[in-house]
Design an enzyme around this catalytic site. Structure first.
Site, PDB file in Angstrom:
ATOM      1  N   CYS A 133       0.297   1.266   7.827  1.00 30.16           N
ATOM      2  CA  CYS A 133       0.603   1.105   6.380  1.00 30.16           C
ATOM      3  C   CYS A 133       1.589  -0.015   5.786  1.00 30.16           C
ATOM      4  O   CYS A 133       1.208  -0.645   4.895  1.00 30.16           O
ATOM      5  CB  CYS A 133       0.643   2.439   5.765  1.00 30.16           C
ATOM      6  SG  CYS A 133       2.105   3.549   6.470  1.00 30.16           S
ATOM      7  N   HIS A 246       4.376   2.952  -0.940  1.00 31.72           N
ATOM      8  CA  HIS A 246       5.659   2.358  -0.088  1.00 31.72           C
ATOM      9  C   HIS A 246       6.134   0.966  -0.730  1.00 31.72           C
ATOM     10  O   HIS A 246       5.042   0.442  -1.335  1.00 31.72           O
ATOM     11  CB  HIS A 246       5.024   2.100   1.263  1.00 31.72           C
ATOM     12  CG  HIS A 246       4.714   3.097   2.338  1.00 31.72           C
ATOM     13  ND1 HIS A 246       4.712   4.540   1.936  1.00 31.72           N
ATOM     14  CD2 HIS A 246       4.098   2.989   3.439  1.00 31.72           C
ATOM     15  CE1 HIS A 246       4.512   4.934   2.954  1.00 31.72           C
ATOM     16  NE2 HIS A 246       4.045   4.443   3.922  1.00 31.72           N
TER      17      HIS A 246
END
Ligand code: A2P
Length: 340
Positions: A133, A246
Site C-alpha cells: 500500500c 496512509h
C-alpha cells in the site's frame, strides 16, 4: 470496458480489503457474470450483498476456483502462497494483494498508472501481484517526476493507518481509545504496544539489517515497478492511530533540476494524482479527506534547499482503496479488457 462478462472470486471477502474489493467492483460496474465470495471455514455460510443480491460466503478449498476467470486475493500471505497456484492451475488469473508473490521474477508487480504493460507477464505463473500500500501511493506520485527528470534517491517516512493490519486492528484502535478515555484497562491483541495516542516505528517484522520488512518492500518493490535497480529508497515506516489513509513525507533527489512549481504543474495533469497544495490557506492533503477516495493526494511540494536537485512532498491516499482494493480491481479491469 469490453462487453465480455467475467466470473470473479474474491478470496478473503469478509476482510477489510475484501469488503472494499466488493464495493469497488460494484462502484466501477465491473462486468461480473458470476461472483464467489471465499473466506475461512469460520465465515462459511455468512451472507454478503453484491449488487443487491445475497451471496453466501463459501469456505475456500482447492475446488473453489473451477470456472473462475479472475480470482482477487486478500486473505493473507500464507493463504495466498497455498491457494494462488491452485487457482491458477484451475484456469483463473490471480490478482494477489499479499506480499507472497511480489518479488517472484515470474510474477508481474503492477501499478496501472505506472507499468500496465507488465500485466502481459501474467502468463508465466497465472499470478499478478498488487504492490504494498505505501509503495503504490508513493509511486503514483513519483512516476511522472521519475519519467521527466529521473529520481536517484528517495527518503520516505510513513504515517500508516491501522486498517492496513486488517479488521482486528481497526477494532483495537477503537477499543483502546474508548478504554483509555474511560480509565478502563485494555488488552493488547494486535500490536506489541498501545496504538491509541501513540506512534509505533514498527510495521511487519524486523530483519537482520535493522529495517522492517515493510521498509524493505518500499525499496524492492519500487525498483521492480520502475524497472530501475539504480534507484535508492530508504524508508522508516510508522503505524499511527489513524483508521484510514496512509500519509508519507517524501524527499527525492533527482538527476536533473526540477522546480517545485514544475512538479506541481506536472502532477496536476498526471493520472490518478490530485495536487492539494495551498499552505497559505491551510490546504494540504489530510488522511481524513483522502479516506473513501481513489486518488493519490500530493501537497507541501517544496524545494529541498539542502541539496542541488531535491524536492519534498506530502503524499496521502486511502490504503484500503488505492493502496489495495482499487489497484487490484484496476488490474482486473485491464485483464478483462485486454487479456481475457
Ligand atoms: P475469515 O473472515 O473467515 O477469517 P483481514 O485482513 O481484514 O483480517 O481479513 C482477512 C481475510 O482473509 C478474511 O476474509 C479471512 O476470512 C480470510 N482468511 C484468513 N485465513 C483464511 C484461510 N485459511 N482460508 C480462506 N480465507 C482466509
Amino acid at each position: 470496458m469490453a462487453d465480455k462478462k467475467v466470473n470473479v472470486a474474491i478470496a478473503g471477502a469478509t476482510g477489510a480489503v475484501g469488503n472494499q474489493m466488493i464495493e469497488c467492483l460494484e462502484e466501477r460496474k465491473f462486468p461480473v457474470k458470476n461472483i464467489k465470495f471465499l473466506a475461512s471455514s469460520r465465515s462459511a455460510g455468512r451472507e454478503l450483498k453484491f449488487m443487491g443480491d445475497t451471496v453466501v460466503v463459501e469456505e475456500m478449498t482447492e475446488k473453489s476456483f473451477k470456472d473462475v476467470d479472475i480470482a482477487i486475493f486478500s486473505a493473507g500471505g500464507g493463504t495466498s502462497q497455498k491457494f494462488s497456484p491452485i487457482a491458477a492451475e484451475s484456469g483463473a488469473i490471480v490478482v494477489d494483494n499479499s506480499s507472497a508473490w511480489r518479488m517472484d521474477p515470474d510474477v508481474p508487480l503492477v501499478v496501472p498508472e505506472v507499468n500496465p504493460h507488465a500485466i502481459a507477464g501474467y502468463t508465466k505463473k497465472g499470478i499478478i501481484a498488487n504492490p504494498n500500500c505505501s509503495t503504490i501511493q508513493m509511486l503514483v506520485a513519483l512516476y511522472p517526476i521519475h519519467k521527466k527528470v529521473g529520481i536517484r534517491r528517495v527518503v520516505v517516512s510513513t504515517y500508516q493507518a491501522v486498517s492496513g493490519t486488517g479488521k482486528k486492528a481497526i477494532d483495537e484502535l477503537f477499543d483502546q481509545t474508548r478504554a483509555i478515555m474511560n480509565f478502563v484497562d485494555y488488552e493488547k491483541k494486535v500490536y506489541p504496544h498501545q496504538i491509541a495516542f501513540n506512534c509505533l516505528p514498527h510495521i511487519d517484522v524486523f530483519l537482520d539489517n535493522g529495517y522492517t520488512k515493510e521498509e524493505m518492500k518500499m525499496l524492492n518493490e519500487t525498483r521492480k515497478i520502475f524497472e530501475d535497480d539504480s534507484i535508492g529508497v530508504t524508508a522508516t515506516t510508522v503505524r499511527v492511530p489513524v483508521f484510514f489513509s496512509h500519509s508519507e513525507s517524501v524527499n527525492i533527489e533527482t538527476n536533473s533540476h526540477i522546480t517545485a512549481d514544475e512538479v506541481k504543474e506536472l502532477l496536476s495533469v498526471s493520472e490518478g494524482v490530485k495536487v492539494v497544495d495551498d499552505p497559505e490557506n491551510n490546504v494540504y492533503p489530510l488522511a481524513i479527506d483522502a479516506a473513501g477516495k481513489d486518488e493519490t493526494f500530493v501537497g507541501r511540494i517544496r524545494q529541498d534547499e539542502s541539496i542541488e536537485n531535491g524536492i519534498n512532498m506530502w503524499i496521502v491516499a486511502d490504503n484500503i482503496r488505492k493502496g489495495a482494493a482499487t489497484n487490484a480491481v484496476q488490474i482486473a479491469e485491464i485483464l478483462a479488457e485486454k487479456y481475457l
